[in-house]
Design a protein around this motif. Structure first.
Motif, short mmCIF file in Angstrom:
data_model
loop_
_atom_site.label_atom_id
_atom_site.label_comp_id
_atom_site.label_asym_id
_atom_site.label_seq_id
_atom_site.Cartn_x
_atom_site.Cartn_y
_atom_site.Cartn_z
N VAL A 5 0.84 -1.20 0.00
CA VAL A 5 0.00 0.00 0.00
C VAL A 5 0.88 1.25 0.00
CG1 VAL A 5 -1.67 1.32 1.36
CG2 VAL A 5 -1.97 -1.14 1.08
N GLN A 6 1.94 1.21 0.79
CA GLN A 6 2.84 2.36 0.87
C GLN A 6 3.53 2.58 -0.47
OE1 GLN A 6 6.69 1.72 1.79
NE2 GLN A 6 6.80 3.77 0.85
N ARG A 7 4.02 1.50 -1.05
CA ARG A 7 4.72 1.62 -2.34
C ARG A 7 3.76 2.14 -3.43
NH1 ARG A 7 9.59 -0.80 -3.79
NH2 ARG A 7 9.19 0.50 -5.62
N LEU A 8 2.57 1.61 -3.46
CA LEU A 8 1.61 2.01 -4.49
C LEU A 8 1.27 3.49 -4.37
CD1 LEU A 8 -0.70 -1.14 -4.41
CD2 LEU A 8 0.49 -0.30 -6.46
N ASN A 9 0.94 3.94 -3.15
CA ASN A 9 0.53 5.33 -2.97
C ASN A 9 1.68 6.30 -3.20
OD1 ASN A 9 -2.30 5.16 -2.48
ND2 ASN A 9 -1.84 4.22 -0.49
N GLU B 244 9.98 -5.05 -19.40
CA GLU B 244 10.80 -5.73 -18.40
C GLU B 244 11.67 -4.71 -17.71
OE1 GLU B 244 14.35 -8.00 -19.73
OE2 GLU B 244 13.47 -7.83 -21.74
N TYR B 245 12.01 -5.02 -16.49
CA TYR B 245 12.88 -4.14 -15.70
C TYR B 245 13.69 -5.07 -14.81
CZ TYR B 245 14.30 -0.72 -12.15
OH TYR B 245 15.03 0.06 -11.27
N ASN B 246 15.02 -4.94 -14.88
CA ASN B 246 15.86 -5.91 -14.17
C ASN B 246 15.50 -7.35 -14.53
OD1 ASN B 246 17.35 -4.00 -12.82
ND2 ASN B 246 16.14 -4.11 -10.92
N LYS B 247 15.24 -7.54 -15.80
CA LYS B 247 14.86 -8.88 -16.29
C LYS B 247 13.61 -9.44 -15.61
CE LYS B 247 18.31 -10.81 -19.06
NZ LYS B 247 17.40 -10.75 -20.21
N ALA C 238 8.63 -6.33 -7.30
CA ALA C 238 7.48 -6.19 -8.20
C ALA C 238 7.03 -4.73 -8.26
CB ALA C 238 6.34 -7.09 -7.74
N MET C 239 7.08 -4.05 -7.12
CA MET C 239 6.67 -2.64 -7.08
C MET C 239 7.68 -1.77 -7.83
SD MET C 239 3.69 -2.46 -5.75
CE MET C 239 3.45 -4.02 -6.58
N GLN D 60 8.40 1.62 -12.62
CA GLN D 60 9.07 1.89 -13.90
C GLN D 60 8.05 1.78 -15.04
OE1 GLN D 60 12.16 2.99 -14.37
NE2 GLN D 60 12.29 3.02 -12.12
N ALA D 61 7.23 0.76 -14.98
CA ALA D 61 6.28 0.51 -16.05
C ALA D 61 5.35 1.72 -16.24
CB ALA D 61 5.46 -0.74 -15.74
N LEU D 62 4.90 2.27 -15.11
CA LEU D 62 3.96 3.40 -15.21
C LEU D 62 4.62 4.64 -15.79
CD1 LEU D 62 1.93 3.00 -11.89
CD2 LEU D 62 1.12 2.62 -14.23
N LYS D 63 5.94 4.67 -15.76
CA LYS D 63 6.64 5.82 -16.35
C LYS D 63 6.65 5.75 -17.88
CE LYS D 63 9.63 6.79 -12.41
NZ LYS D 63 10.88 6.38 -11.76
N ILE D 64 6.64 4.53 -18.39
CA ILE D 64 6.81 4.40 -19.84
C ILE D 64 5.63 3.79 -20.58
CG2 ILE D 64 9.34 4.27 -19.64
CD1 ILE D 64 9.02 1.20 -20.18
#
Lengths: 398, 398
Positions: free
Chosen positions: A302-306, A343-346, A382-383, A388-392
């Motif tokens: 929850v902390q990471r997501l917010n 992918e990020y860090n494989k 995973a977070m 990263q995914a949400l950035k690109i």
């Protein structure tokens, strides 16, 4: 012509299943996939529970009683007493998973054409059981802004018709993690009394509440005939593969009719009934460790997501799911993109698009469900991916 | 009003269940009751099969694949090959007992209001699954005089309507023990081809034939899309409590639709899949011993029955059931009387009245089903009781 039945056509496919080929393809490319998409806990099944089966000593693997072994049902009485529910062993029918308890409830209480109200987002397989029973699911929307609290009772009142026979709740909730308050449960009670409705209460996650103890539908007074609990040992003891659940009610007519469905399929699985019976004797503090583990995962996720730009995740009070609103165009597309193009860090992650949990078309397009069934290190990694995914992501909306 | 659904009302109670209180009362009076009423074999489950579960080594009792473990399905391919059936592992869906395979077939292929033709007497629980699916069972009568051979094809033709979608057979048959011949199976094949019907073939007793090898519906040519096998390990390995069966078909559309029903209930039981997988590796001669035992029991029970005044029992070619015609007014009354008013050597016997196996009202009043699931000494003692009972039963007809 050899045809498939209408219900066979209507039967919904698993909303997550269509993503599986993409996850498999990613793995083939050497990418690690963090599975936050499923409700399969990584927590070990208590050794004592598995050992009960491994040390079992019988020579014929016989049918059990159609309602389950009497010894197990009597043990379950003890379990239910420990969570403040007083039932007799003959008010319990042991089922093949919680799934069968839900199907039995629909089959026994509802006719084809009847309506059942379910706050959405909801466990997607309710749709499947409704199709099997020919029943219409009437969704009423709970909202992420309120943390998926019970929708206002007026929203229920608005959709009640002469065909409405039941309300289904899942408490604590899959997929939202919301745990209904005493006051919300009391409101539901007044509603079912007023309209003479059944309350089907799916309490698979009963023990997993992080703020306050769960309020069971069986804690409500004066609605003994209305309430049916659909229960399972799957999540409670991390024993999903056992396929042992329970159908619990004080309504004698419902019990009698449900027993006929139970007899038709002969008996619930014998091995896992032994496991379930042993589980009731786990030490009183058994859930503390598990709950602490889930709580720390929840806090982390929850902390990471917010902390991510444009992401909102209400703090779920129970179960092991979180729903998050993401700055994306379409959650189905995004979840597929994560597996197919990112992918990020494989690594990448697999999420459940929330669209599959809504009955109202078009809802859930910006939401995903995250099951915190991985350890903190995996959740953290995973977070990192998600951030990263949400950035690109090409379909980012803000 | 809180009501039970129509199907809950219509759902038939187990035809044997109403006798249970009388059996319990007899036991309380110190009378030994020989249970020839149930299909629970006394044969030991092979130790190797139970040991596979007892020696299993995993730490999380996880959901399996909704179609069953891939390793088990691949093993089943091997098993089916050994009985002359060529299928691929993805043409098999592992089910929760044969019961679920039947329900899946009805749900996937038949709509509410559709008709399914079943030669009677038939396994009583087909009625229950038909009620769940809203399907009408159209019985056509097979007769004790012919040993319950397949009724003439004209009898099928007479009842086929635009709503007819399937024929159900159980081969070898429960309750009659009849094993369909190659020629009967070929006749059925022509019929299903001509009318485009599904053939649901319940082959729970496949190995237990005493004259000729079973002819499977999957041995028939050119009807791959029509045939669905409903299978189970319950009787084959005396593993009734495992609740593991299989739904087998080459019809891709049926498989795809059935998978959605399988996904809704998540997975079949994990423990017993391990048992089922181990069972395929039993030595090739495993069934010989079991079959010899059943055959010797059959020979004894048939000989004893036919030696009684006014009794006729055709020699059943398979399964472990015999149907007998008795000189009585009413089989339900007689079976109750045996438990309530009769004893011989401080013993009595419990039989299944055949009325519960007929769809046509009024049939089976002079017939009973005897399951030879007890050893020869017990069968002999039970036959002594029956012989005496028929001498003094007040409702004797000749």
């Amino acid at each position: 012509m050899l045809t498939i039945s209408k219900r066979g056509e209507m039967m919904p496919a698993s909303p997550i299943r269509k993503l599986v080929p993409y996850a498999e393809a990613a793995k083939k490319k050497g990418i690690k996939v963090y599975h936050l998409n499923i409700g399969q806990p990584d927590i070990e099944t208590p050794k004592m529970v598995l050992d009960a089966v491994r040390k079992s000593d019988f020579s014929v693997l016989e049918y059990s009683h159609s309602a389950g072994n009497e010894s197990y049902r009597k043990k379950l009485v003890q379990y239910y007493r420990s969570v403040g529910i007083g039932v007799d062993y003959n008010q319990i029918i042991v089922t093949t998973g919680g799934s069968e308890a839900i199907l039995f409830g629909f089959m026994t209480c509802l006719d084809a054409g009847d309506e059942v109200i379910i706050p959405e987002p909801f466990y997607a397989n309710y749709n499947g059981f409704a199709v099997e029973a020919g029943v219409s699911v009437i969704p009423i929307t709970s909202r992420i802004e309120t943390g998926f609290a019970l929708p206002p009772i007026e929203d229920f009142e608005k959709v009640i018709t002469s065909r409405t026979k039941a309300i289904v709740i899942c408490n604590p909730n899959n997929p939202t993690g919301y745990s209904y308050s005493r006051s919300e449960m009391e409101q539901l009670k007044e509603l079912i009394k007023k309209h003479n409705l059944y309350l089907f209460s799916d309490e698979a996650y009963r023990e997993f509440t992080y703020e306050e103890k769960q309020v069971s539908a069986m804690h409500l007074q004066d609605v003994d005939d209305n309430v049916i609990i659909m229960d399972t040992i799957s999540k409670r003891y991390s024993a999903c593969g056992g396929r042992i659940g329970a159908f619990v009610t004080k309504n004698k007519a419902v019990l009698d009719a449900t027993m006929k469905f139970a007899q038709a399929r002969l008996s619930p699985p014998s091995f896992a009934q032994i496991a379930g019976e042993a589980a009731v004797d786990l030490p009183a503090d058994y859930f503390n460790t598990t709950k602490e583990e889930y709580r720390s995962r929840r806090d982390l996720i929850v902390q990471r997501l917010n902390a991510m730009d444009g992401v909102f995740c209400p703090n779920p009070g129970g179960a092991f799911y979180a729903m998050a609103k993401l700055p994306i165009d379409d959650s189905d597309r995004f979840c597929q993109w994560l597996l197919e193009n990112f992918e990020y860090n494989k690594s990448t992650l697999m999420l459940a698009p929330a669209t599959g949990f809504y009955g109202t078309p078009g809802l859930g397009k910006q939401e995903v469900r995250l099951a915190y069934v991985l350890n903190r290190a995996a959740i953290s990694a995973a977070m990192d991916c998600l951030e990263q995914a949400l950035k690109i992501y090409p379909g980012k909306t803000n």
